[in-house]
Scaffold this motif. Sequence first.
Motif, PDB file in Angstrom:
ATOM      1  N   UNK A  36       0.956  -1.087   0.180  1.00 23.13           N
ATOM      2  CA  UNK A  36       0.036   0.114  -0.073  1.00 23.13           C
ATOM      3  C   UNK A  36       0.907   1.304   0.187  1.00 23.13           C
ATOM      4  N   UNK A  37       0.675   2.341  -0.838  1.00 25.87           N
ATOM      5  CA  UNK A  37       1.138   3.281  -0.904  1.00 25.87           C
ATOM      6  C   UNK A  37       0.292   4.251  -0.114  1.00 25.87           C
ATOM      7  N   UNK A  38       0.945   5.091   0.966  1.00 26.43           N
ATOM      8  CA  UNK A  38       0.015   5.748   2.064  1.00 26.43           C
ATOM      9  C   UNK A  38       0.106   7.420   1.411  1.00 26.43           C
ATOM     10  N   UNK A  39      -0.558   8.124   1.998  1.00 24.77           N
ATOM     11  CA  UNK A  39      -0.780   9.477   1.717  1.00 24.77           C
ATOM     12  C   UNK A  39       0.684  10.316   1.717  1.00 24.77           C
ATOM     13  N   UNK A  40       1.424   9.687   2.451  1.00 20.72           N
ATOM     14  CA  UNK A  40       3.011  10.427   2.395  1.00 20.72           C
ATOM     15  C   UNK A  40       3.657   9.878   1.210  1.00 20.72           C
ATOM     16  N   UNK A  41       3.076   8.760   0.744  1.00 19.95           N
ATOM     17  CA  UNK A  41       3.995   8.450  -0.677  1.00 19.95           C
ATOM     18  C   UNK A  41       4.808   7.063  -0.254  1.00 19.95           C
ATOM     19  N   UNK A  42       4.679   6.714   1.113  1.00 23.53           N
ATOM     20  CA  UNK A  42       5.805   5.653   1.439  1.00 23.53           C
ATOM     21  C   UNK A  42       4.998   4.312   0.877  1.00 23.53           C
ATOM     22  N   UNK A  43       5.618   3.165   0.576  1.00 24.74           N
ATOM     23  CA  UNK A  43       5.527   1.897   0.260  1.00 24.74           C
ATOM     24  C   UNK A  43       5.298   0.982   1.465  1.00 24.74           C
ATOM     25  N   UNK A  44       4.346   0.527   1.771  1.00 26.43           N
ATOM     26  CA  UNK A  44       4.290  -0.489   3.012  1.00 26.43           C
ATOM     27  C   UNK A  44       4.030  -1.793   2.307  1.00 26.43           C
ATOM     28  N   UNK A  45       4.948  -2.793   3.021  1.00 24.94           N
ATOM     29  CA  UNK A  45       4.676  -4.171   2.646  1.00 24.94           C
ATOM     30  C   UNK A  45       3.666  -4.602   3.280  1.00 24.94           C
ATOM     31  N   UNK A  46       2.463  -5.233   2.560  1.00 20.60           N
ATOM     32  CA  UNK A  46       1.365  -5.938   3.301  1.00 20.60           C
ATOM     33  C   UNK A  46       1.391  -7.446   3.283  1.00 20.60           C
ATOM     34  N   UNK A  47       1.866  -8.170   2.067  1.00 24.41           N
ATOM     35  CA  UNK A  47       1.939  -9.661   2.172  1.00 24.41           C
ATOM     36  C   UNK A  47       3.023  -9.987   1.203  1.00 24.41           C
ATOM     37  N   UNK A  48       3.629 -11.234   1.600  1.00 24.45           N
ATOM     38  CA  UNK A  48       4.535 -11.861   0.593  1.00 24.45           C
ATOM     39  C   UNK A  48       4.108 -13.349   0.462  1.00 24.45           C
ATOM     40  N   UNK A  49       3.886 -13.884  -0.668  1.00 24.34           N
ATOM     41  CA  UNK A  49       2.977 -15.208  -0.478  1.00 24.34           C
ATOM     42  C   UNK A  49       3.691 -15.995  -1.728  1.00 24.34           C
ATOM     43  N   UNK A  50       4.372 -17.001  -1.410  1.00 20.85           N
ATOM     44  CA  UNK A  50       4.594 -17.980  -2.361  1.00 20.85           C
ATOM     45  C   UNK A  50       3.559 -19.199  -2.817  1.00 20.85           C
ATOM     46  N   UNK A  51       2.490 -19.192  -1.848  1.00 19.45           N
ATOM     47  CA  UNK A  51       1.331 -19.985  -2.152  1.00 19.45           C
ATOM     48  C   UNK A  51       0.413 -19.733  -1.031  1.00 19.45           C
ATOM     49  N   UNK A  52      -0.871 -20.232  -1.349  1.00 17.07           N
ATOM     50  CA  UNK A  52      -1.696 -20.151  -0.098  1.00 17.07           C
ATOM     51  C   UNK A  52      -2.218 -18.900   0.143  1.00 17.07           C
ATOM     52  N   UNK A  53      -2.515 -18.694   1.597  1.00 16.20           N
ATOM     53  CA  UNK A  53      -3.149 -17.604   1.995  1.00 16.20           C
ATOM     54  C   UNK A  53      -2.590 -17.104   3.107  1.00 16.20           C
ATOM     55  N   UNK A  54      -2.581 -15.761   3.529  1.00 13.15           N
ATOM     56  CA  UNK A  54      -2.185 -15.277   4.543  1.00 13.15           C
ATOM     57  C   UNK A  54      -3.401 -13.984   5.079  1.00 13.15           C
ATOM     58  N   UNK A  55      -3.244 -13.961   6.511  1.00  5.89           N
ATOM     59  CA  UNK A  55      -4.220 -13.023   6.990  1.00  5.89           C
ATOM     60  C   UNK A  55      -3.419 -12.083   8.039  1.00  5.89           C
ATOM     61  N   UNK A  56      -3.931 -10.935   8.111  1.00  4.57           N
ATOM     62  CA  UNK A  56      -3.352  -9.939   8.939  1.00  4.57           C
ATOM     63  C   UNK A  56      -4.292  -8.779   9.275  1.00  4.57           C
ATOM     64  N   UNK A  57      -4.908  -9.070  10.368  1.00  5.16           N
ATOM     65  CA  UNK A  57      -6.209  -8.090  10.958  1.00  5.16           C
ATOM     66  C   UNK A  57      -6.998  -8.043   9.643  1.00  5.16           C
ATOM     67  N   UNK A  58      -7.531  -7.128   9.358  1.00  4.68           N
ATOM     68  CA  UNK A  58      -8.607  -6.826   8.491  1.00  4.68           C
ATOM     69  C   UNK A  58      -8.296  -7.202   6.954  1.00  4.68           C
ATOM     70  N   UNK A  59      -7.078  -7.423   6.617  1.00  5.97           N
ATOM     71  CA  UNK A  59      -6.820  -7.977   5.417  1.00  5.97           C
ATOM     72  C   UNK A  59      -6.290  -9.508   5.203  1.00  5.97           C
ATOM     73  N   UNK A  60      -6.647 -10.071   4.162  1.00  8.56           N
ATOM     74  CA  UNK A  60      -6.343 -11.259   3.743  1.00  8.56           C
ATOM     75  C   UNK A  60      -5.905 -11.387   2.400  1.00  8.56           C
ATOM     76  N   UNK A  61      -4.951 -12.178   2.034  1.00 10.36           N
ATOM     77  CA  UNK A  61      -4.666 -12.427   0.589  1.00 10.36           C
ATOM     78  C   UNK A  61      -4.346 -13.735   0.140  1.00 10.36           C
ATOM     79  N   UNK A  62      -4.597 -14.150  -1.138  1.00  8.01           N
ATOM     80  CA  UNK A  62      -4.474 -15.374  -1.664  1.00  8.01           C
ATOM     81  C   UNK A  62      -3.462 -15.550  -3.003  1.00  8.01           C
TER      82      UNK A  62
END
Lengths: 110, 114
Positions: A36-62
């Motif tokens: 996610x690039x925030x309002x200050x322009x910084x790039x924030x890592x959310x997830x790294x996946x080689x397979x499957x799913x990951x969840x962090x708080x209100x975010x989930x990635x597959x």
Amino acid sequence: GDQVEQSPSALSLHEGTGSALRCNFTTTMRAVQWFRKNSRGSLINLFYLASGTKENGRLKSAFDSKERYSTLHIRDAQLEDSGTYFCAAGASSGSWQLIFGSGTQLTVMP
Amino acid sequence: EAAVTQSPRNKVTVTGGNVTLSCRQTNSHNYMYWYRQDTGHGLRLIHYSYGAGNLQIGDVPDGYKATRTTQEDFFLLLELASPSQTSLYFCASSVGQGGSYEQYFGPGTRLTVL
């Protein structure tokens, strides 16, 4: 052609609702990252996946390498979730580079 | 937590000016990258390096030089800046090569060329 197709390009949500972002790949990818690039322009890592799913708080990635897609689900959206979301993936063969999608501009409204 | 820092955070220069963007990572990562990001586009790779003294060309290298002086430090050089180089520049590092390993990004440098 583009190897990473990200959709939608823009998304508006009301606080408390949710939605999904999607990246389709035209070739087999070995891993995917979401940022996610925030309002200050910084790039924030959310997830790294080689397979499957990951969840962090209100975010989930597959990530499904065989079906060539990845998704990022946001639930109970908050105002601070607004920003531009990028997916990026590394191809399994040929170029090893991280290939970025064009981004999804998310706006969360009160 | 991986740490990548960039300086300056904002830079304004004129056409033909000389600009150096700095990046430092304290992760002991071998690989470092310079990207540019323009509105409506994803990040595009300018140059990358897999160790001190090494430099590899990315997808959009024209008008840019880079130098990796140590494992920690990677510099991006614009010797004759042009307005087309107005962009948001990100530095990143990873322990291994490209898309196979997680990349960690710095906070970005916004460059404006007048």
